[in-house]
Design an enzyme around this catalytic site. Structure first.
Site, PDB file in Angstrom:
ATOM      1  N   SER A   1      77.818  52.575  16.759  1.00 56.45           N
ATOM      2  CA  SER A   1      78.053  51.194  16.321  1.00 56.45           C
ATOM      3  C   SER A   1      78.199  51.191  14.797  1.00 56.45           C
ATOM      4  O   SER A   1      77.660  52.081  14.120  1.00 56.45           O
ATOM      5  CB  SER A   1      76.844  50.324  16.693  1.00 56.45           C
TER       6      SER A   1
ATOM      7  N   TYR B   1      67.863  49.229  16.476  1.00 56.26           N
ATOM      8  CA  TYR B   1      69.171  49.530  17.092  1.00 56.26           C
ATOM      9  C   TYR B   1      70.021  50.359  16.120  1.00 56.26           C
ATOM     10  O   TYR B   1      70.602  51.376  16.492  1.00 56.26           O
ATOM     11  CB  TYR B   1      69.848  48.203  17.431  1.00 56.26           C
TER      12      TYR B   1
ATOM     13  N   LYS C   1      71.549  54.070  16.569  1.00 57.29           N
ATOM     14  CA  LYS C   1      72.998  54.323  16.559  1.00 57.29           C
ATOM     15  C   LYS C   1      73.354  55.355  15.482  1.00 57.29           C
ATOM     16  O   LYS C   1      74.300  56.124  15.638  1.00 57.29           O
ATOM     17  CB  LYS C   1      73.766  53.011  16.366  1.00 57.29           C
TER      18      LYS C   1
HETATM   19  N1  LIG Z   1      79.701  44.662  22.078  1.00 65.17           N
HETATM   20  C1  LIG Z   1      79.587  45.053  20.832  1.00 65.17           C
HETATM   21  O1  LIG Z   1      79.864  44.286  19.871  1.00 65.17           O
HETATM   22  C2  LIG Z   1      79.165  46.467  20.517  1.00 65.17           C
HETATM   23  C3  LIG Z   1      79.373  46.934  19.200  1.00 65.17           C
HETATM   24  C4  LIG Z   1      79.002  48.233  18.888  1.00 65.17           C
HETATM   25  C5  LIG Z   1      78.454  49.053  19.857  1.00 65.17           C
HETATM   26  N2  LIG Z   1      78.256  48.581  21.112  1.00 65.17           N
HETATM   27  C6  LIG Z   1      77.673  49.500  22.104  1.00 65.17           C
HETATM   28  O2  LIG Z   1      78.519  49.567  23.229  1.00 65.17           O
HETATM   29  C7  LIG Z   1      77.747  49.877  24.382  1.00 65.17           C
HETATM   30  C8  LIG Z   1      78.108  48.911  25.503  1.00 65.17           C
HETATM   31  O3  LIG Z   1      77.841  47.589  25.082  1.00 65.17           O
HETATM   32  P1  LIG Z   1      78.567  46.315  25.703  1.00 65.17           P
HETATM   33  O4  LIG Z   1      78.763  45.398  24.593  1.00 65.17           O
HETATM   34  O5  LIG Z   1      79.712  46.734  26.538  1.00 65.17           O
HETATM   35  O6  LIG Z   1      77.388  45.749  26.623  1.00 65.17           O
HETATM   36  P2  LIG Z   1      77.430  44.920  28.000  1.00 65.17           P
HETATM   37  O7  LIG Z   1      78.634  44.100  28.105  1.00 65.17           O
HETATM   38  O8  LIG Z   1      76.084  44.279  28.096  1.00 65.17           O
HETATM   39  O9  LIG Z   1      77.547  46.079  29.102  1.00 65.17           O
HETATM   40  C9  LIG Z   1      76.548  47.041  29.200  1.00 65.17           C
HETATM   41  C10 LIG Z   1      76.789  47.889  30.428  1.00 65.17           C
HETATM   42  O10 LIG Z   1      75.814  48.918  30.464  1.00 65.17           O
HETATM   43  C11 LIG Z   1      74.944  48.753  31.595  1.00 65.17           C
HETATM   44  N3  LIG Z   1      73.600  49.065  31.129  1.00 65.17           N
HETATM   45  C12 LIG Z   1      72.854  48.349  30.236  1.00 65.17           C
HETATM   46  N4  LIG Z   1      71.679  48.962  30.033  1.00 65.17           N
HETATM   47  C13 LIG Z   1      71.680  50.083  30.798  1.00 65.17           C
HETATM   48  C14 LIG Z   1      70.753  51.119  31.030  1.00 65.17           C
HETATM   49  N5  LIG Z   1      69.552  51.130  30.436  1.00 65.17           N
HETATM   50  N6  LIG Z   1      71.082  52.104  31.894  1.00 65.17           N
HETATM   51  C15 LIG Z   1      72.281  52.093  32.521  1.00 65.17           C
HETATM   52  N7  LIG Z   1      73.196  51.144  32.350  1.00 65.17           N
HETATM   53  C16 LIG Z   1      72.901  50.153  31.496  1.00 65.17           C
HETATM   54  C17 LIG Z   1      75.154  47.311  32.049  1.00 65.17           C
HETATM   55  O11 LIG Z   1      74.945  47.123  33.437  1.00 65.17           O
HETATM   56  P3  LIG Z   1      73.442  46.732  33.979  1.00 65.17           P
HETATM   57  O12 LIG Z   1      72.978  45.576  33.152  1.00 65.17           O
HETATM   58  O13 LIG Z   1      73.639  46.433  35.424  1.00 65.17           O
HETATM   59  O14 LIG Z   1      72.635  47.963  33.740  1.00 65.17           O
HETATM   60  C18 LIG Z   1      76.638  47.131  31.733  1.00 65.17           C
HETATM   61  O15 LIG Z   1      77.448  47.755  32.704  1.00 65.17           O
HETATM   62  C19 LIG Z   1      76.283  49.826  23.938  1.00 65.17           C
HETATM   63  O16 LIG Z   1      75.825  51.139  23.686  1.00 65.17           O
HETATM   64  C20 LIG Z   1      76.331  49.043  22.640  1.00 65.17           C
HETATM   65  O17 LIG Z   1      75.297  49.410  21.769  1.00 65.17           O
HETATM   66  C21 LIG Z   1      78.595  47.303  21.463  1.00 65.17           C
END
Ligand SMILES: NC(=O)c1ccc[n+]([C@@H]2O[C@H](COP(=O)([O-])OP(=O)(O)OC[C@H]3O[C@@H](n4cnc5c(N)ncnc54)[C@H](OP(=O)(O)O)[C@@H]3O)[C@@H](O)[C@H]2O)c1
Length: 252
Positions: A143, A156, A160
């Site tokens: 991130s 967090y 990261k």
């Molecule tokens: N969105 C952003 O702005 C952003 C920016 C930078 C980095 N990221 C990173 O991108 C990644 C994905 O984020 P996202 O924004 O796509 O989140 P999201 O929309 O909440 O999706 C998260 C996904 O991961 C699963 N998940 C969550 N916790 C889990 C766990 N402990 N074990 C296994 N599966 C898990 C969730 O399903 P369940 O809830 O059913 O487990 C869902 O499929 C994360 O690592 C986050 O830190 C996101």
């Protein structure tokens, strides 16, 4: 059933029932890979498998930090598809908001366990199951919070940043067989990041030189590149995918 020509390659994408992981799975499927996705909620995972296309996708439910789940996810991928070329460590958590001066250390441990130790666990297992003999690539979803100070989401951000060093360590150790890179996204429109833009998306987007927030396919495209032959001479790097937001650093 899609009519895409199969690539013969197989990917394991953690946390892919929605959001960025789902976008990554879509991008890899679009170029002909077969994919195993994970997530905690079994029902949501099943729905995602159906939507993505059950002919080339399997789902394995579980918590990313659970070592038994890690083992089963890799075993099931090998059973179903016979190989695991690519690993995308995407599952992550950010359960707290506030100064790290007051952070409950048990929460800090949980964040590290889910974001960093899990990624290492999966990278050990795909290595031993397939990659050390046959090659492949790993992409860790970090991130922008890992490459700058990230007020109120400090634990967090630290985790990261650790994923970026994990990327360096693995890239060094797994070369030349396996390339390991990271992606550092800024805000991508998902459930996880909703609180950062809901009700004020236009205002939030105005800070981005490219004029919009990210969408999961932006990260899918970057992950597809980093697991393709087009990036064959790239390893140990962190690709910032941020709509240009870092261009603002130092302004003001
Ligand atoms: N969105 C952003 O702005 C952003 C920016 C930078 C980095 N990221 C990173 O991108 C990644 C994905 O984020 P996202 O924004 O796509 O989140 P999201 O929309 O909440 O999706 C998260 C996904 O991961 C699963 N998940 C969550 N916790 C889990 C766990 N402990 N074990 C296994 N599966 C898990 C969730 O399903 P369940 O809830 O059913 O487990 C869902 O499929 C994360 O690592 C986050 O830190 C996101």
């Amino acid at each position: 059933m899609t009519s895409v020509e199969l690539s013969g390659k197989v990917a394991l994408v953690t946390g892919a029932s929605r959001g960025i992981g789902y976008g990554v799975a879509e991008a890899l499927l679009a170029r002909g890979d077969r994919v195993c996705i994970t997530g905690r909620n079994e029902e949501a995972l099943k729905e995602a498998v159906e939507k993505l296309g059950a002919d080339r996708v399997i789902g394995v439910a579980g918590k990313a930090h659970d070592e038994a789940h890690q083992a089963v996810a890799v075993e099931r991928t090998m059973e179903a598809f016979g190989r695991v070329d690519f690993l995308v460590n995407n599952a992550g958590t950010n359960p707290v908001f506030g100064p790290i001066a007051d952070l409950d250390l048990n929460v800090a441990r949980k964040v590290f366990e889910t974001n960093v130790v899990s990624a290492l666990g999966f990278a050990q297992r795909t290595w031993h199951a397939w990659q050390k003999d046959n090659g492949g690539a790993i992409v860790n979803i970090s991130s922008v919070a890992g490459v700058s100070a990230s007020p109120f989401i400090g634990a967090y951000g630290i985790s990261k940043a650790a994923m970026i060093n994990l990327t360096l360590q693995l890239a060094h150790e797994y070369a030349p067989k396996v390339r390991v890179n990271a992606i550092a996204p800024a805000v991508v429109k998902t459930q996880f990041a909703k609180a950062l833009y809901e009700g004020r998306e236009e205002e939030a987007a105005a800070a981005y030189p490219l004029g919009r927030l990210g969408v999961p396919s932006d990260i899918g495209g970057a992950a597809a590149f980093l697991t393709s032959t087009q990036s064959d001479w790239i390893t140990g790097q962190t690709l910032v995918v941020d709509g240009g937001i870092f261009l603002n650093a130092g302004v003001g």
